[in-house]
Design a protein around this motif. Structure first.
Motif, mmCIF file in Angstrom:
data_model
loop_
_atom_site.group_PDB
_atom_site.id
_atom_site.type_symbol
_atom_site.label_atom_id
_atom_site.label_comp_id
_atom_site.label_asym_id
_atom_site.label_seq_id
_atom_site.Cartn_x
_atom_site.Cartn_y
_atom_site.Cartn_z
ATOM 1 N N ARG A 171 0.848 -1.194 0.000
ATOM 2 C CA ARG A 171 0.000 0.000 0.000
ATOM 3 C C ARG A 171 0.879 1.237 0.000
ATOM 4 O O ARG A 171 2.069 1.191 0.290
ATOM 5 N N LYS A 172 0.237 2.365 -0.286
ATOM 6 C CA LYS A 172 1.036 3.588 -0.254
ATOM 7 C C LYS A 172 1.307 3.982 1.191
ATOM 8 O O LYS A 172 0.550 3.662 2.090
ATOM 9 N N ASN A 191 -11.959 8.142 -7.192
ATOM 10 C CA ASN A 191 -11.965 9.322 -8.053
ATOM 11 C C ASN A 191 -13.414 9.740 -8.298
ATOM 12 O O ASN A 191 -14.346 9.076 -7.844
ATOM 13 N N ARG A 228 -3.691 9.018 5.257
ATOM 14 C CA ARG A 228 -2.797 8.990 4.101
ATOM 15 C C ARG A 228 -2.773 7.612 3.452
ATOM 16 O O ARG A 228 -2.428 7.484 2.282
ATOM 17 N N LYS A 229 -3.108 6.568 4.207
ATOM 18 C CA LYS A 229 -3.122 5.212 3.664
ATOM 19 C C LYS A 229 -4.388 4.920 2.869
ATOM 20 O O LYS A 229 -4.426 3.954 2.116
ATOM 21 N N ILE A 239 -7.155 4.782 0.147
ATOM 22 C CA ILE A 239 -7.209 4.951 -1.299
ATOM 23 C C ILE A 239 -8.558 5.585 -1.605
ATOM 24 O O ILE A 239 -9.601 4.938 -1.529
ATOM 25 N N TRP A 240 -8.553 6.865 -1.922
ATOM 26 C CA TRP A 240 -9.777 7.621 -2.134
ATOM 27 C C TRP A 240 -10.304 7.369 -3.540
ATOM 28 O O TRP A 240 -9.534 7.290 -4.500
#
Length: 98
Positions: free
Chosen positions: A19-20, A58, A52-53, A55-56
């Motif tokens: 993950r980011k 679009n 921040r982790k 995943i939003w």
């Protein structure tokens, strides 16, 4: 995720490295006394780290999800209203109008 990466991972569960961002640091179990403002600041830092982790979606995904939810809620409302009308008629048929 690309096919190469999926085959590389196999059936291994996703890890924080996939993950980011980096994983939230774990606590070592020692309870330390902190002042309320320090605890509040730590809490807010951890909230930001977790956000921040995420995943939003679009805009396109968000519109699609919203439409799906509205259609499903409308269907369920119609189903419940229909069942309510059927059961109301059944109750009036059994017990009469008064």
């Amino acid at each position: 995720m690309t096919e190469e990466r999926e085959s590389e991972r196999g059936s291994r569960p996703a890890t924080a490295g996939d993950r980011k961002g980096r994983p939230t640091p774990s606590r070592d179990g020692r309870a330390t006394k902190q002042s309320p403002p320090a605890r509040l600041m730590r809490f807010l830092r951890e909230v930001v780290a977790e956000l921040r982790k995420v995943i939003w979606p679009n805009r396109k995904d968000l519109v699609a999800y919203t439409i799906v939810v509205l259609v499903f809620v409308s269907f369920m409302m119609a189903l419940v209203a229909g069942l309510d009308a059927v059961f109301a008629k059944a109750v009036f048929a059994v017990f009469g109008n008064g």
